[in-house]
Design a protein around this motif. Structure first.
Motif, mmCIF file in Angstrom:
data_model
loop_
_atom_site.group_PDB
_atom_site.id
_atom_site.type_symbol
_atom_site.label_atom_id
_atom_site.label_comp_id
_atom_site.label_asym_id
_atom_site.label_seq_id
_atom_site.Cartn_x
_atom_site.Cartn_y
_atom_site.Cartn_z
ATOM 1 N N UNK A 66 0.835 -1.204 0.000
ATOM 2 C CA UNK A 66 0.000 0.000 0.000
ATOM 3 C C UNK A 66 0.873 1.259 0.000
ATOM 4 N N UNK A 67 1.985 1.203 0.738
ATOM 5 C CA UNK A 67 2.915 2.337 0.760
ATOM 6 C C UNK A 67 3.706 2.411 -0.546
ATOM 7 N N UNK A 68 4.218 1.250 -0.948
ATOM 8 C CA UNK A 68 5.094 1.189 -2.127
ATOM 9 C C UNK A 68 4.356 1.558 -3.410
ATOM 10 N N UNK A 69 3.105 1.132 -3.509
ATOM 11 C CA UNK A 69 2.367 1.292 -4.763
ATOM 12 C C UNK A 69 1.382 2.460 -4.744
ATOM 13 N N UNK A 70 1.496 3.342 -3.768
ATOM 14 C CA UNK A 70 0.487 4.408 -3.635
ATOM 15 C C UNK A 70 0.377 5.253 -4.898
ATOM 16 N N UNK A 71 1.502 5.706 -5.427
ATOM 17 C CA UNK A 71 1.462 6.552 -6.626
ATOM 18 C C UNK A 71 0.939 5.778 -7.828
ATOM 19 N N UNK A 72 1.345 4.523 -7.932
ATOM 20 C CA UNK A 72 0.871 3.661 -9.027
ATOM 21 C C UNK A 72 -0.638 3.453 -8.942
ATOM 22 N N UNK A 73 -1.122 3.181 -7.728
ATOM 23 C CA UNK A 73 -2.564 2.969 -7.536
ATOM 24 C C UNK A 73 -3.347 4.257 -7.785
ATOM 25 N N UNK A 74 -2.755 5.367 -7.400
ATOM 26 C CA UNK A 74 -3.423 6.654 -7.595
ATOM 27 C C UNK A 74 -3.666 6.916 -9.073
ATOM 28 N N UNK A 75 -2.747 6.452 -9.902
ATOM 29 C CA UNK A 75 -2.867 6.664 -11.341
ATOM 30 C C UNK A 75 -3.768 5.623 -12.012
ATOM 31 N N UNK A 76 -3.611 4.348 -11.599
ATOM 32 C CA UNK A 76 -4.282 3.272 -12.326
ATOM 33 C C UNK A 76 -5.472 2.644 -11.585
ATOM 34 N N UNK A 77 -5.481 2.759 -10.248
ATOM 35 C CA UNK A 77 -6.557 2.139 -9.459
ATOM 36 C C UNK A 77 -7.112 3.139 -8.442
ATOM 37 N N UNK A 78 -7.747 4.209 -8.906
ATOM 38 C CA UNK A 78 -8.224 5.273 -8.000
ATOM 39 C C UNK A 78 -9.317 4.833 -7.033
ATOM 40 N N UNK A 137 14.391 0.676 -12.770
ATOM 41 C CA UNK A 137 14.966 -0.388 -13.601
ATOM 42 C C UNK A 137 14.120 -1.649 -13.525
ATOM 43 N N UNK A 138 13.680 -1.998 -12.305
ATOM 44 C CA UNK A 138 12.876 -3.202 -12.128
ATOM 45 C C UNK A 138 11.559 -3.126 -12.899
ATOM 46 N N UNK A 139 10.964 -1.951 -12.929
ATOM 47 C CA UNK A 139 9.683 -1.800 -13.621
ATOM 48 C C UNK A 139 9.815 -2.051 -15.122
ATOM 49 N N UNK A 140 11.022 -1.898 -15.637
ATOM 50 C CA UNK A 140 11.264 -2.136 -17.056
ATOM 51 C C UNK A 140 11.664 -3.583 -17.336
ATOM 52 N N UNK A 141 11.867 -4.367 -16.284
ATOM 53 C CA UNK A 141 12.300 -5.763 -16.436
ATOM 54 C C UNK A 141 11.385 -6.643 -15.585
ATOM 55 N N UNK A 142 10.220 -6.938 -16.138
ATOM 56 C CA UNK A 142 9.162 -7.623 -15.394
ATOM 57 C C UNK A 142 9.607 -8.973 -14.858
ATOM 58 N N UNK A 143 10.290 -9.764 -15.656
ATOM 59 C CA UNK A 143 10.700 -11.103 -15.221
ATOM 60 C C UNK A 143 11.649 -11.028 -14.036
ATOM 61 N N UNK A 207 0.134 -4.694 -15.540
ATOM 62 C CA UNK A 207 0.727 -5.388 -14.394
ATOM 63 C C UNK A 207 0.170 -6.788 -14.203
ATOM 64 N N UNK A 208 -0.252 -7.420 -15.310
ATOM 65 C CA UNK A 208 -0.712 -8.800 -15.257
ATOM 66 C C UNK A 208 0.271 -9.676 -16.041
ATOM 67 N N UNK A 209 0.219 -10.965 -15.785
ATOM 68 C CA UNK A 209 1.119 -11.887 -16.477
ATOM 69 C C UNK A 209 0.727 -12.039 -17.942
ATOM 70 N N UNK A 210 -0.569 -11.963 -18.223
ATOM 71 C CA UNK A 210 -1.015 -12.061 -19.611
ATOM 72 C C UNK A 210 -0.591 -10.833 -20.415
ATOM 73 N N UNK A 211 -0.535 -9.672 -19.773
ATOM 74 C CA UNK A 211 -0.098 -8.461 -20.469
ATOM 75 C C UNK A 211 1.398 -8.513 -20.760
ATOM 76 N N UNK A 212 2.161 -9.029 -19.824
ATOM 77 C CA UNK A 212 3.616 -9.049 -19.960
ATOM 78 C C UNK A 212 4.110 -10.187 -20.854
ATOM 79 N N UNK A 213 3.514 -11.366 -20.709
ATOM 80 C CA UNK A 213 3.996 -12.543 -21.436
ATOM 81 C C UNK A 213 3.085 -12.974 -22.577
#
Length: 295
Positions: A66-78, A137-143, A207-213
């Motif tokens: 919840x802390x780590x993903x706050x900005x991400x959730x604010x943009x994609x999961x309001x 960097x991690x966000x660009x390398x999903x695996x 951020x799903x496995x079907x989207x990435x792979x």
């Protein structure tokens, strides 16, 4: 001020008790009773502390996110609870500290080995919280991102094993590694199928496995994890000289059929069928394992 109603609603949306309590309980039953039978001891209540410890650990990971993903959730999961103001981060921080205190007390209850495993798992979860200090960097390398997070399962389950009665000399036995693969593959399988989507339901965050792979790539991953569960069950089963393997195999075939159906005709209904069948497969595998101990 945090109210019971708001906290209950938060749990309902982000950490459903009807899902995580049974999951923590059955995983701990498999670990504790399997270890007790392997060691030749008879403490059928050995699952109590491990189940509570696993639930608390998973809940703390959810709160960390919840802390780590706050900005991400604010943009994609309001509409998520923290972003829409149902519960505040400062309130969650107090809960995190309470959980940490309980976790330390539980880890101390089983001796130094369990404390050591908890410290390792806790330290690694903090690195995950900080995204290993290379978040962009991690966000660009999903695996790599996923692999780095799944590594946590190793110290986490060995912490559960320690609470279940395993000691340092015993942990080197292949049995414990097969048990780790058995439980770890199930948990990863549920994580992957939970994030199965048809193409028209993917969102910008991808951020799903079907989207990435892709659907086929994610389906191959599900197949590999399913067979890892079957393989590790066979290896564990050899220690108890009994076999109910065919039950697990039949459920796995059903799961593969739904995966194949989803590949051919991707839909939201098909994704839910894959997820629900993966839950059934994991639950049946664990129940069969427990039954095999008493045959």
């Amino acid at each position: 001020m945090l109210t019971y109603k708001n906290f209950a609603q938060y749990l309902k949306e982000r950490f459903p008790l009807q899902q995580f309590i049974p999951l923590s309980l059955i995983f701990s039953l498999v670990a504790a009773w399997g270890i007790q039978f392997y060691l030749g001891t008879e403490n059928l209540w050995a699952f109590v502390w491990p189940s509570l410890a696993l639930w608390l650990f998973l809940f703390r990971l959810r709160l960390f996110d919840e802390f780590k993903d706050y900005d991400h959730d604010k943009e994609h999961y309001p509409d998520r609870p923290v972003v829409r103001g149902l519960i505040k981060l400062v309130e969650l921080k107090k809960i995190v500290w309470l959980i940490l205190i309980l976790e330390v007390l539980i880890s101390l209850s089983a001796g130094l080995f369990s404390l050591l495993m908890f410290v390792v798992a806790m330290f690694y979860s903090l690195l995950m919280f900080k995204e290993f200090f290379v978040a962009k960097w991690l966000k660009k390398h999903f695996t790599v991102y996923i692999a780095s997070h799944e590594i946590l399962l190793l110290p986490l389950f060995f912490y559960i094993f320690a609470l279940s009665g395993a000691t340092w000399p015993e942990i080197n036995s292949p049995f414990f590694w097969y048990l780790f693969v058995f439980l770890g593959s199930q948990l990863f399988l549920l994580e992957v199928t939970r994030k199965f989507r048809p193409k028209d339901m993917e969102i910008a965050s991808r951020d799903t496995y079907t989207a990435q792979y892709g659907i086929k790539g994610a389906s191959i991953l599900v197949t590999a994890l399913s067979f890892a569960v079957l393989w590790s069950y066979i290896k564990i089963d050899l220690f108890f000289s009994t076999s109910l393997f065919y039950i697990n195999f039949c459920i796995c075939i059903v799961l593969m059929l739904f995966v194949y159906k989803f590949i051919k005709h991707p839909s939201n209904k098909g994704a839910k069928q894959v997820f629900n069948t993966s839950i059934l497969f994991a639950m049946v595998a664990d129940i069969v394992f427990i039954i095999s101990l008493f045959i």
